[in-house]
Design an enzyme around this catalytic site. Sequence first.
Site, short mmCIF file in Angstrom:
data_model
loop_
_atom_site.label_atom_id
_atom_site.label_comp_id
_atom_site.label_asym_id
_atom_site.label_seq_id
_atom_site.Cartn_x
_atom_site.Cartn_y
_atom_site.Cartn_z
N CYS A 45 23.93 39.37 -5.08
CA CYS A 45 24.07 39.36 -3.62
C CYS A 45 24.46 40.74 -3.09
O CYS A 45 23.84 41.27 -2.17
CB CYS A 45 25.11 38.32 -3.21
SG CYS A 45 25.49 38.35 -1.46
N CYS A 50 21.30 39.74 -1.00
CA CYS A 50 21.61 39.48 0.42
C CYS A 50 22.03 40.72 1.21
O CYS A 50 21.50 40.97 2.30
CB CYS A 50 22.76 38.47 0.54
SG CYS A 50 22.86 37.27 -0.77
N LYS A 53 19.42 43.64 1.37
CA LYS A 53 18.26 43.08 2.09
C LYS A 53 18.52 43.03 3.59
O LYS A 53 17.70 43.41 4.41
CB LYS A 53 17.97 41.68 1.52
CG LYS A 53 16.83 40.90 2.15
CD LYS A 53 17.19 40.11 3.37
CE LYS A 53 18.37 39.20 3.26
NZ LYS A 53 18.20 38.07 2.39
N TYR A 180 11.50 32.85 -0.03
CA TYR A 180 12.51 33.66 0.67
C TYR A 180 12.21 35.15 0.54
O TYR A 180 12.07 35.86 1.52
CB TYR A 180 13.88 33.44 0.03
CG TYR A 180 14.64 32.20 0.40
CD1 TYR A 180 15.62 32.23 1.38
CD2 TYR A 180 14.44 31.01 -0.28
CE1 TYR A 180 16.37 31.10 1.69
CE2 TYR A 180 15.18 29.87 0.02
CZ TYR A 180 16.15 29.92 1.00
OH TYR A 180 16.89 28.82 1.30
N GLU A 184 10.77 37.85 3.37
CA GLU A 184 11.76 38.80 3.89
C GLU A 184 11.32 40.24 3.65
O GLU A 184 11.33 41.07 4.57
CB GLU A 184 13.12 38.55 3.24
CG GLU A 184 13.76 37.24 3.68
CD GLU A 184 15.11 36.97 3.04
OE1 GLU A 184 15.43 37.61 2.02
OE2 GLU A 184 15.85 36.12 3.56
N HIS A 447 24.61 29.35 29.20
CA HIS A 447 23.39 29.74 29.91
C HIS A 447 23.45 31.19 30.36
O HIS A 447 24.50 31.61 30.86
CB HIS A 447 23.20 28.83 31.13
CG HIS A 447 21.91 29.08 31.84
ND1 HIS A 447 20.70 28.68 31.31
CD2 HIS A 447 21.65 29.69 33.03
CE1 HIS A 447 19.74 29.04 32.15
NE2 HIS A 447 20.28 29.66 33.19
N GLU A 452 21.29 27.06 23.80
CA GLU A 452 21.52 25.92 24.71
C GLU A 452 20.39 24.89 24.61
O GLU A 452 20.58 23.73 24.96
CB GLU A 452 21.69 26.38 26.17
CG GLU A 452 20.43 26.92 26.81
CD GLU A 452 20.63 27.32 28.28
OE1 GLU A 452 21.32 26.60 29.00
OE2 GLU A 452 20.10 28.39 28.68
P1 NDP Z 1 11.37 31.12 -4.01
O1 NDP Z 1 11.54 29.97 -4.92
O2 NDP Z 1 11.87 31.06 -2.63
O3 NDP Z 1 9.81 31.48 -3.91
C1 NDP Z 1 9.06 31.76 -5.05
C2 NDP Z 1 7.62 31.86 -4.60
O4 NDP Z 1 6.83 32.37 -5.66
C3 NDP Z 1 7.03 30.53 -4.21
O5 NDP Z 1 6.24 30.71 -3.06
C4 NDP Z 1 6.19 30.16 -5.43
O6 NDP Z 1 5.07 29.42 -5.10
C5 NDP Z 1 5.74 31.51 -5.90
N1 NDP Z 1 5.44 31.55 -7.33
C6 NDP Z 1 6.21 31.09 -8.35
N2 NDP Z 1 5.61 31.35 -9.53
C7 NDP Z 1 4.45 31.98 -9.26
C8 NDP Z 1 3.40 32.50 -10.05
N3 NDP Z 1 3.43 32.41 -11.37
N4 NDP Z 1 2.35 33.07 -9.42
C9 NDP Z 1 2.30 33.14 -8.08
N5 NDP Z 1 3.28 32.68 -7.27
C10 NDP Z 1 4.33 32.10 -7.86
O7 NDP Z 1 11.95 32.35 -4.83
P2 NDP Z 1 12.30 33.83 -4.41
O8 NDP Z 1 11.95 34.65 -5.59
O9 NDP Z 1 11.72 34.19 -3.10
O10 NDP Z 1 13.88 33.77 -4.25
C11 NDP Z 1 14.69 33.22 -5.31
C12 NDP Z 1 15.85 32.47 -4.75
O11 NDP Z 1 16.81 33.39 -4.26
C13 NDP Z 1 15.52 31.57 -3.56
O12 NDP Z 1 15.07 30.31 -3.96
C14 NDP Z 1 16.84 31.51 -2.84
O13 NDP Z 1 17.58 30.46 -3.38
C15 NDP Z 1 17.49 32.84 -3.15
N6 NDP Z 1 17.36 33.74 -2.00
C16 NDP Z 1 17.99 33.41 -0.84
C17 NDP Z 1 17.88 34.22 0.27
C18 NDP Z 1 18.54 33.84 1.54
O14 NDP Z 1 19.44 33.00 1.53
N7 NDP Z 1 18.14 34.39 2.69
C19 NDP Z 1 17.11 35.46 0.24
C20 NDP Z 1 16.46 35.69 -1.02
C21 NDP Z 1 16.59 34.86 -2.08
P3 NDP Z 1 5.08 27.79 -5.12
O15 NDP Z 1 5.77 27.41 -3.86
O16 NDP Z 1 3.63 27.47 -5.15
O17 NDP Z 1 5.81 27.40 -6.35
#
Ligand code: NDP
Length: 463
Positions: A45, A50, A53, A180, A184, A447, A452
């Site tokens: 983080c 976080c 980012k 995510y 982002e 407002h 709201e």
């Molecule tokens: P996410 O799980 O959010 O997204 C992963 C993405 O990668 C999905 O769209 C998934 O597709 C795709 N994917 C997975 N495997 C493959 C592959 N082999 N080939 C192509 N695409 C693939 O993970 P992130 O890496 O974005 O983030 C990890 C975690 O970190 C998040 O789940 C969250 O918990 C945390 N995080 C939180 C944030 C916040 O609170 N603002 C910010 C950043 C991270 P599919 O859906 O088809 O599986």
Amino acid sequence: MQDIEFDFDFFVIGAGSGGVRAARTAAALGARTAIAEQRFFGGTCVNVGCIPKKLYTYAAQFAHQWRDAKAYGWLTGELPSFDWQILKDNKDKEIKRLNGIYQNLLGGAGVTIIEGRAELTGPHCIRIGDQQVTARHILIATGGKPRLPDIPGIELAISSDGFFELNQQPKRAMVVGGGYIATELAGVFAGLGSEVHLVHRGDILLGNFDREIADFVTNAIESYCHVSLKTQIKCIEKNIKNKDVDSDLLVTLDNGQQVPVDSVLFATGRTANTEHLGLQALGVTLDDSGAVVVDENYESTVPGIYAVGDVINRVTLTPVALAEGQLLARRLFGPASESKRPAWSYDLVASAVFSDPQLATVGWTEDQARARFPDVKVYKSKFRPLKHTLTGAAEFTLMKMLVDPVSDRVVGVHMAGTDAAEIVQGMAVAMQAGATKADFDNTLGIHPSAAEEFVTMRTPVAK
Ligand code: NDP
């Protein structure tokens, strides 16, 4: 509570969000506590997640603000230029400051800090380099790391860790994934002026969120990124063939298209850091993804070995890791009344994606709510924020509220648009307190504000 049989009452492996909170709480409750960290204090983080980012998303927002300022009489002339290195240096300085704060917090709480890689050598034994120590309770809080698919040329790509090390802004960037991190960082690259290609294997970005809200955000992102859905990367190579385009890499997609870019960032999920910790040799069960399996007390299959945060892959968010770490320490070292302290509801964890536009959510999505409450009422508001009545920018906000008609309880709140994270945090408090739609209706609005809208939604949309 002290147990002289062991060197420590509590030994924490990993000084990220969950580990630091658990260690500080335990030490404050009188437990002889140590923490081992091999890389950086504050974990993902603070160092590669976080915090940096969010700093980069602030930087990206200035482009919109310059654009909007004109309509308010600011004669800004040409867009000012952006210097990536200044942002990176300032970010690095801030992260270094935070690392120091984390170390001071631990030291100030009386936690023994051991820098180095820790490994379990027995049920209560830990080795860190040449040092062997024993502890009555051991906490695995080692977090996670980016997971990249095994495709030809993957060594030429970066993950979110690499993003924060970039010293130069890529002119053309490709971001892979639809969750995510992908949305982002695509927004950051684009806001700072890179041409962005976002490639996702699914049919919608942010597909784990409320479908309508995800669709709204997908459309918005398509207005400033080249988005390729239902598409995968076949291979990445150095751009030797396509010499007429000035870019470092050439990416081949599974639809045959070749895209020259300077950087390819994979945000395809994360995996638990459980390798080389000696866990399996001791009988600690890991799930198929490599995460530590724990019970409702965060205890693994080996008594006395616990795990919290991303390494258990339950809800991989910083506030959840903090809460889990604190709860565990209180249950272990607090007064007897704390030993059965209940956990909060994982169903009501609010979260936000700092994409452009932002998305924030708490409770059930519409599909999940319909499965639980068949006649769920859906309230919606889509509007152009007041600010854009002058700028004319095609930016909208979408808000949704889901209500169980039987209990009148609000069971889901979703928002995409400016300040979504700031607004939905307050909604989460109301839902935690069991607010009904009538409670929202009886609340007067502020407002003029976007928030709201959540207290002025009167008519549910037709099914
Ligand atoms: P996410 O799980 O959010 O997204 C992963 C993405 O990668 C999905 O769209 C998934 O597709 C795709 N994917 C997975 N495997 C493959 C592959 N082999 N080939 C192509 N695409 C693939 O993970 P992130 O890496 O974005 O983030 C990890 C975690 O970190 C998040 O789940 C969250 O918990 C945390 N995080 C939180 C944030 C916040 O609170 N603002 C910010 C950043 C991270 P599919 O859906 O088809 O599986």
